[in-house]
Each structure stands twice: as C-alpha cells, then as structure tokens.
Scaffold this motif. Structure first.
Motif, short mmCIF file in Angstrom:
data_model
loop_
_atom_site.label_atom_id
_atom_site.label_comp_id
_atom_site.label_asym_id
_atom_site.label_seq_id
_atom_site.Cartn_x
_atom_site.Cartn_y
_atom_site.Cartn_z
N UNK A 39 -4.69 -3.39 -9.29
CA UNK A 39 -5.01 -3.95 -10.61
C UNK A 39 -4.75 -5.44 -10.71
N UNK A 40 -3.99 -5.98 -9.74
CA UNK A 40 -3.65 -7.39 -9.88
C UNK A 40 -4.89 -8.27 -9.74
N UNK B 158 0.82 -1.21 0.00
CA UNK B 158 0.00 0.00 0.00
C UNK B 158 0.86 1.27 0.00
N UNK B 159 2.09 1.15 0.43
CA UNK B 159 2.96 2.32 0.54
C UNK B 159 3.41 2.87 -0.80
N UNK B 160 3.73 1.99 -1.72
CA UNK B 160 4.32 2.48 -2.95
C UNK B 160 3.42 2.31 -4.16
N UNK B 161 2.40 1.51 -4.01
CA UNK B 161 1.54 1.32 -5.18
C UNK B 161 0.66 2.54 -5.34
N UNK B 162 0.91 3.24 -6.41
CA UNK B 162 0.22 4.51 -6.58
C UNK B 162 -1.02 4.36 -7.44
N UNK B 163 -1.52 3.18 -7.50
CA UNK B 163 -2.69 2.93 -8.34
C UNK B 163 -3.67 2.08 -7.59
N UNK B 164 -4.85 1.99 -8.11
CA UNK B 164 -5.80 1.06 -7.51
C UNK B 164 -5.28 -0.34 -7.80
#
Lengths: 843, 147
Positions: free
Chosen positions: B114-115, B106-112
C-alpha cells in the motif's frame, strides 16, 4: 489531341502526342481495378500481422497529392531504399529507417495515403498510356507506360489489352498493382471482370507497413471468393543479408468464409529450415494473424534444456488464443495456453493455464513424487457504463515452487506466497467527486513453512467509498468510508484467531491556498474506527481491559505551508524554500490491542518527515503532536533544469507516540526525529546523482541511499546504487545494506553488452547477477543472457543460487510486438532501460 | 542577499504563458496537480487560442531488489512540451522524473503493497511542480523557427 474514342490514331501523331503530352485519359467504367489488387493483396497480407489494407481514413487533406494513384506522371517508387535513396523521395513516401537497418521497403502509394477511400464503382478511373488503340470488334490495347488508376488503386504495365466487351484485361510487361502500403509486380497478368477470375505469373510483392516482401510462382483467383497463392516466400529482411523467410507450398484464401489455409509452411533461417507445419487454418479478415511468437530457449541448473514455442491463434476478431508447447528435459513436456476474449455485452477476459504431468524431478512438501504441476488463472473485466465497472481475478497454482521451477516467465524470482482470488465492483463519478468499490478478496496459500499464519493476509469483503470535492486551489471537502469483514484461519498456534468487522470513517475539510510565492494548507478531519471483534480467545487470552467491540474517535489537524524565495545567481536561478508542517491528533484510545487486518508501519524516508501517517492501512489512528521544519535550496540553469537541490529537515516531537501496532512495539519518546538531508544533482544531461540520508535522534545514521546514473544518447548507461538501513526499533526499520550496479554498453554496430548485479553487504552474498549480449539485425534479433540469483525467500546460507542461460531469437514481423521476457526483466533490473532502449531503437 | 518572494520580482510566469491550455493523458493525478500549480501562478487555464502545455506521455516505473526484505523504487516519468494553439511544438520535448524508494518486508507484510499507493500523490505533485517550474522560467529550449 487524342480522342480516346477514336478508332485509330496515326502512329506519327501518337509519337507527336507522346512528346507533347504524356497524359491521355480514358474512362473505363467497367474496369474494376480493385478486385485483382484486392485478391493479390489479401494473399500476401495474411503472412504479415497487419493487413496491407489498413484503414486510411485518417487523411490529411493538406498533403500534396504526389502519389501515382492521383498523379499519372508521378514516378513509381518501390523496392528497397537505403537512407540516401530515401532522402531523394517525396516526403510522403519516406519511412523512418529503424536504427539496425540500412534502409526500408517502400511502395508506390504510401501506407498513410492522403487519398480518401472511395468505393471502386464511385471512383473515377484515370487511364494514361503512350499509345491507345480502340477497335470495337477486336478490343482495346493500351501500350507504353500504361497506367490505370483510381485514388488509392493503381495498375501499371507496358501493355494492357481489353477484349471488345471490356470484360477481360490482359496486362503484360512490368505489371504492377498497388494499394496504399502494398505493391505486387510480375511479368503478366490476366483478369476477367465478369467472372472475377484471373492470375498473375511469378509475382513479387512488398508491404511497407510491416516491411514484408516476397514472391510466389502464381497468384490465381479461382472465383469471386477464392484466391490461391502457390509457392510463396515471405520475409521482412533486407536484401543481401542473412535473414529468415517463411515458405508455404499452397495458400488458399476464402473471402466468403473469411478463412485461409496454408499447407506445408516452413520457417527458414538463411537456407536452413527450422520450423514446419503441414496445415494451418487462420482468418484473413482481421489485422492480426496466426503465427509463431518469440520462442525461448534456456538452460537452467534446475531444469536442464528448456524450449518453449508459443503459437498464436487468431481465431476471430474478438477472441484469440496462444498455445505454448514446451519441453523441459529434466521434467518432461508441458503445455500452456492462453485464451483472450472480448464481447459486446459481457466484458473481456483472459483464461490462462499450464499443465506438466508427472514431474519426475519434483518432490512436494509431503514427500510425494511425480506430482502434476499446473496453474489456472481467470481475469475478467467489464464496463457497464461510465460509472460502473467490474473486475474478477481468480488464480490457482498447484504448489509453491511452481513459478520458480516451471513458470512461463523467465523473469523470476517470483515471491508469490499467495494467489489472489477477488471480485470487485467499481463506481466512479467525478462530477460528484465520488468513487468506491465493493470487493470480495481471498487468497490461496502456497507456503506453510516460510510464513506463519499470523503473518498471512486476511480474506475480506470490503465496501470502500471515497468522496473528494472541491479545488486544489481552494476549499476541499473529503470523506472516506471503509467497511469490511475480515477472516483468517490460524491453525499453527502462531497467535489468536482474530476475525471480525471493521468500519473506518474520515470526514474533513481543507483549504488550499497556493500562490506564486508560497502555500498554506490547513486541514481538519475526524477519523473513527470501530470493530465488531470475534477473536478466538481459546488459543490466546485477550489482553486485560480490551473491549470486544473496540472503538476509536480521533480528530486530526494538519497545517502545511511553504514560501518560495528566488534570486538571480549569475546564469542560474536560485531558490530558497522554507517549509513548515504541523500535525496534531490526540492519543485517546489504547489501540495497540485492536486487531490488525491490513496495516503496517510506513517506511522511513525524507518525505515521511512531512507525513502525519506513521501507519499504512486503516487499523490505527495516529496520535501526533509534531512540527517539521525544512528548507530546500535549488539551482535552475538557463534552460529551466534543476541542476542542484539540497533539502534539510528535522521533526520536533511535542509528545510521545503511544499508538502502536502491537503492545510489544516500542513507544517513540525522543523529542526530535534526527535530521534528514536530500540532495539531487545533475552535472549535465547525462550524469545525475540522487542521495538522501536520515539520522537518528542520537546522531547515528539511520537510512541513506545514493544513486548515480549516467546515460548517453548513444545508448550507454551506467547506474550505481547503495542503500543502507540500520535497525531502528522506534521507526520499525530493519537493517539492510544493498549495493547495486547496472550497465548497458554498445559495443559495435548493433551489438551491445548488458548487465546488472545486486550485492547484499550484510549477508555478503551476490543475490542477483545478470550479464548478456544482444544483437539487432534489422529483421531479427538475438539475445543471450546468463543469470545467477536467489529467489526472494531463499536463504543463501542454505540454498545454492539458481543459474540459467537464456537464448532468445526474435523474427520481426512474425513475432508479436509486445515486450519480450528479457526486455521486461531488464526494465526491472536496469534503471533507465526503457528510455535508453527507445533511444537505441531510434538512434 | 537578493532573494525575494517568487511572483513579486522578475521571475513570474512569462507573458507568453499567462494563458495556457493544459493537455495531459487521462488516468493519473498529474493533470490535477499541473493545473493546481499553474493556477497558483495566476495562469488562466483552457483559454482557447492560447499556447498548449502538452504532456505527451506519463510512464510509471517500478524497480525491486530481490530478497524477502527488499527496497522498492517507484517513479513517474513524464514527457511534455509547449505547443502553439494549433498543436505545433514550440519547445523541444522535455522529460521530468520523480522517484521514491521505500523498504518492504515481504515476510511480515500481510497486505498488498500500500505504500506505493500512498506515494503516488507525492510523485505526481513533484512531477507537476518540476514541469511548471521549468515552464515558468521561460527558458525552455525553443525549436528552430523553420520547423
């Protein structure tokens, strides 16, 4: 026989007639049975969520017509029936008994009556009685087991007298009036057919749909549209148990305006009043009605005592509201509200908001005290036609701690660092294989400390089109176009501000060969990526050689294939399924300097070995040259259940993986992925084990996960899980070790104990622990839970765990049927909760 | 060692299910995947008067561990049964489940996230494969004739 129009029948003849034939029919055309029944039915229906006058138009004409509205000799069964008594009834009248209940309340005419709904003046009225007396001057008298019936309508009494004009009916002795799913009964009733006024004394009533029942001192029909119920009591509980009831002094129902007014309404638990409202205005036409929803009482280390009582307002058939007053002792009063609407031409939506003025406990990041805490959300969706639809989603919240401090949900922790604001126009045409959307998306940023600007999501305007035409068993053509403008401000110097336009395209063709013995699927596509880059290089100089409008064109070929061999292995069927997957796409451009708008690395897993995509998102086009070999062995039992499965796979690289997200990321150079194993076992229908593991090329364990799940039909669940991930730079995997356990244990009758725990083995801290009991008492239920947890972004070394105790009481029939907060929480925490819970309810 | 290619031996689709009507709730890929798997076994689809493969419910599941670096498990549960042409159940209702787990930062994923979207296809294909496999063994527990 008896001539119904005969002025006089000899008593002895009648006795004879009675002994020979119990059915005397008399047609009374003017006797509008439904008016009285409707008035009284309505009066009591408003207390339940669903009206007793449910639409019974779904009729099964094959049903035997054994209900008393059509068969005058059918017994009038009504009241509370336990399981044994219920088994004696005709099938049509039986109702499923909920697990926590001894029995159910039933009505003479079942809710799902097989009879068609015919308007009252078009229905034949059948009348039977032991004695019939007709005098044109004095009026008619029917005595002895009188029944006046129409399909789906019934009046029964010891005696019914009609005046000579057939305008006033007076029923006395065991008066019962029934509709599908509804019966009211009392000692006497009077009804004037001309003025449509009447009353019934000391009536009781039952509504089988919601298991509602109750009584009143009087039901009076004041005129053709106003009905008044005096001193009513309503409940959904079983007899002789401690339950709840709702008392109201006076209830006025106005059919002309479609509104009802209750005065002096009190909710009791046992004999103790717990909630009071002096005035209550609500609709009487819809199936829903206003009332208290599940109140929540909780005690948390942060907030102190916290009580929320949601109140549902059924304002109109197409809009409603829920108002939630709340008291938080450490912070003050709070008011929440939700408004839902449904329109014919302008879609449907929800507006949700909450406000807590001058929070004395909260100090914001700037050190200010007594700030207001608030949130506002707006969601709107609209379907224009079968192809076009839209969705708007706007969210605002006053501060980043709002949800964990005072959010209405007890589910927490909430990890929301951003609040979405978006508007989307969707297109879908399955005939053409075409779908897509145009979307504007931006975020409210809540936390400036935890996440640097460079890790925040981009705002964007995006046009996305997908084309997929063909068959999964033959040729398939596919294409994607995604064009978007991405914008993100960088103010903390955490990186260059890179904004711009991106266009991503795929066009390809695929052939799906699938057969009983195996499959072969070659796929060829071309992917292109184009940026119109507007990097602010004042903060960071561009890497040398990077174009300002970078472009990449990469063809990709994949070939997936497998064979399925079978053999008889005793009582089992054994399969052997080799699989071969190959992917090729050349490394053509130095993409690691391209912007990253919405892309990350895919997480490592067994399935990932068979995927050509290392990236999730559209900013990178993989370079691939690898083959994955795998073989799976399965055992099916004689019932076709997979009892055991083991899969082994390894990926062989024929080139390095040079495409990366950032230039600082490692280039994958190993010649093999390291082996992967996947095991699934079902010892029996109760106990399952799932496990998988991946190794690094050098032979270290990279990832492993194991889940053991035990569930019984009696509602017992035990789940154990363990996840291990090592730091693997090449796979961009971060170390993590988590153990989880959860259980549901029925204790006694309708008591059960539930719990779950998540333990972080790296940080040596219990991140989340939950334990509670719940009890289901048929017409109400109670749950008590304690929880100790860290929010997603809490650092357990710095922060103390949040602790809360939650008490939730549900009054069935008064509260909404939707999932309670606790059920939602448990669904997320206890694997298999949903399935077990439905078994538990229906056991 | 007794192995032979499926479809060339004794374990092909039972005669009774050579024609099937497939009924699956709208809104997921499950329908398409069940049809693809059945077609691969040379089952003729949507022949009127033939037995029905009826998927009664499809439930997506999702569980998350807490923490900024977290593990997300998504899954699909599907209840199905075989029915005669009139829609009366021939077999008991079976539930198949398919699950996948992945790491999420959650810290670095700047997107919703998608996986999970990417894994949907896997989940539905796997659930469809399990259903068709169970049907093809012809060994599903049948209901009592009386009911």
């Amino acid at each position: 026989g008896n001539d119904s129009s005969s002025p006089y029948s000899d008593r002895d003849d009648q006795r004879k007639a009675k002994s020979h034939s119990k059915t005397d029919y008399l047609k009374l055309r003017r006797f509008k049975l439904h008016n009285l029944a409707f008035a009284i039915g309505l009066a009591s229906a408003v207390l339940a969520e669903q009206s007793a006058f449910a639409d019974t138009s779904t009729n099964n004409q094959n049903n035997t017509q054994s209900t008393p509205d059509t068969n005058p000799d059918a017994p009038l069964n009504y009241g509370f029936y336990d399981r044994q008594q219920l088994a004696q009834l005709p099938a049509e009248q039986r109702i499923k008994v909920p697990a926590a209940c001894r029995g159910v309340w039933i009505t003479p005419i079942p809710t799902n009556s097989s009879q068609p709904n015919v308007p009252v003046d078009q229905s034949d009225t059948k009348t039977r009685s032991d004695y019939a007396y007709y005098d044109p001057k004095e009026g008619s008298v029917l005595t002895g087991n009188v029944r006046i019936s129409q399909p789906n309508r019934l009046l029964s009494a010891d005696k019914v007298a009609l005046n000579p004009e057939q305008t006033v009916a007076t029923a006395t002795g065991n008066v019962k009036i029934a509709n599908p799913g509804f019966v009211t009964y009392g000692e006497s009733g009077v009804y004037n057919l001309d003025t449509q006024t009447g009353s019934i004394k000391n009536p009781k009533f039952i509504m089988s749909d919601r298991q509602g029942h109750g009584e009143a001192s009087d039901v009076i029909r004041e005129n053709d549209h106003l009905t008044r119920i005096m001193d009513s009591v309503y409940s959904t509980c079983e007899p002789d148990t401690i339950g709840w009831k709702l008392k109201s002094r006076k209830l006025d129902l106005n059919q002309e305006t479609g509104r009802g007014v209750a005065r002096d309404a009190k909710l009791y638990i046992g004999q103790v009043p717990i909630f009071y409202t002096p005035y209550f205005n609500f609709p009487i036409d819809g199936r829903r009605s206003s009332g208290v929803l599940i109140p929540t009482v909780r005690y948390t280390s942060n907030n102190g005592f916290d009580l929320a009582v949601p109140y549902y307002l059924n304002l109109a058939p197409n809009y409603d509201a829920t108002v939630t007053p709340r008291i938080i002792t450490n912070r003050g009063p709070m008011l929440g509200g939700e408004f839902r609407f449904l329109t014919e031409n302008f879609g449907s939506g929800i507006i949700n908001g909450a406000f807590l003025p001058n929070d004395s406990k909260y100090i914001d990041d700037a050190g200010r005290k007594d700030q207001d805490r608030k949130e506002l959300t707006f969601q709107h969706s609209m379907v224009f036609n079968p192809h076009w639809s839209s969705f708007v989603n706007l969210n605002y919240v006053s501060d980043k701690d709002y949800f964990s401090d005072v959010g209405q949900s007890i589910i927490g922790p909430t990890s929301t660092l951003t609040m979405e604001r978006s508007a989307t126009l969707n297109y879908n045409n399955s005939d053409w294989g075409l779908s897509g959307y145009l979307r504007g998306l931006d975020y409210q940023r809540l936390d400036d400390k935890t996440v640097t600007d460079i890790n925040r999501p981009y705002g964007r305007i995006q046009l996305h089109l997908d084309y997929d035409q063909g068959s999964l068993n033959g040729w398939q053509r596919f294409a994607t176009n995604d064009t978007g403008y991405f914008q993100r401000d960088i103010t903390d110097g955490s990186g260059p501000e890179t904004n711009g336009l991106r266009q991503y395209n795929v066009a390809g063709i695929k052939y799906n060969f699938r057969d009983a013995g195996g499959y072969a699927i070659p796929s060829l596509s071309v992917r292109t990526l184009f940026y119109q880059d507007q990097t602010d290089y004042q903060t960071n100089k561009p890497a040398t050689g990077v174009s300002e409008s970078p472009t990449a064109i990469v063809p990709q070929f994949t070939f997936d294939s497998g064979l399925i061999f079978e053999r008889d292995a005793g009582s089992y069927l054994q399969t052997l399924e080799p699989r071969f997957f190959y992917a090729y796409s050349p490394y053509v451009q130095k993409q690691s300097a391209f912007p990253v708008f919405d892309t990350t690395y895919a997480s490592n897993g067994y399935e990932q070995l068979f995927s050509p995509s290392r990236f999730i998102g559209m900013d990178r086009l993989d370079d691939n040259n690898f083959a994955t070999l795998g073989i799976t062995n399965r055992f099916y039992d004689s019932n076709g259940l997979e009892r055991f499965r083991i899969g082994v796979a390894d990926r062989l690289y024929f080139s390095d993986r040079k495409t990366r997200l950032a230039q600082t990321d490692a280039i994958g150079t190993s010649s093999s992925s390291g082996p992967g194993v996947e095991i699934g076992a079902a010892w029996n229908k109760n106990l399952t084990v799932d496990s998988s593991a991946l190794w690094t090329p050098s032979g270290n364990l990279s990832t492993s996960s194991t889940a053991i799940h035990y569930a019984t039909d009696s509602g017992r669940v035990t789940s154990l899980g363990y996840i291990f991930r090592r730091n693997v730079t090449e796979d961009n995997q971060i170390a993590s070790r988590q153990a989880t356990a959860s259980f549901i244990q029925p204790v006694y009758n309708n008591f059960r104990v539930l719990g779950s725990v998540q333990y972080d083995l790296l940080q040596r801290v219990t991140r989340d622990a939950l334990v509670g009991i719940d009890y289901d008492a048929c017409c109400w239920s109670i749950a008590l839970f304690g929880r100790s947890y860290y929010n997603d972004f809490d650092d357990p070394k710095v922060t103390d765990a949040h602790r809360s105790v939650v008490l939730q009481i549900t009054f069935k029939g008064l509260a909404s049927n939707s999932d309670s907060n606790l059920a939602t929480l448990l669904k997320q925490k206890i694997y298999g909760f949903t399935q077990v819970d439905s078994t538990w309810q229906n056991r | 060692c007794g192995f032979h290619l499926r479809g060339s031996g004794n374990f092909a689709m039972p005669e009774a299910y050579r024609n099937l009507q497939v009924i699956v709730p709208e809104g997921t890929q499950l329908n398409a995947w069940i049809r693809a798997e059945l077609t691969a076994l040379n089952v003729k689809l949507d022949v009127s008067g033939s037995p029905r493969l009826h998927v009664l419910a499809v439930r997506p599941t999702r569980q998350e561990l807490t923490g900024s670096l977290t593990e997300i498990q998504i899954g699909v549960e599907a209840d199905y049964r075989l029915e005669n042409a009139n829609g009366e159940a021939i077999t008991t209702t079976r539930t198949v489940t398919s699950r996948r787990s992945y790491q999420y930062n959650r810290n670095t994923v700047s997107i919703s996230d998608q996986q999970s979207t990417m894994l949907q296809t896997e989940l539905y294909q796997d659930a469809a494969r399990q259903i068709v496999r169970q049907v093809s063994t012809g060994r599903l527990p049948e209901l009592q004739a009386a009911s």
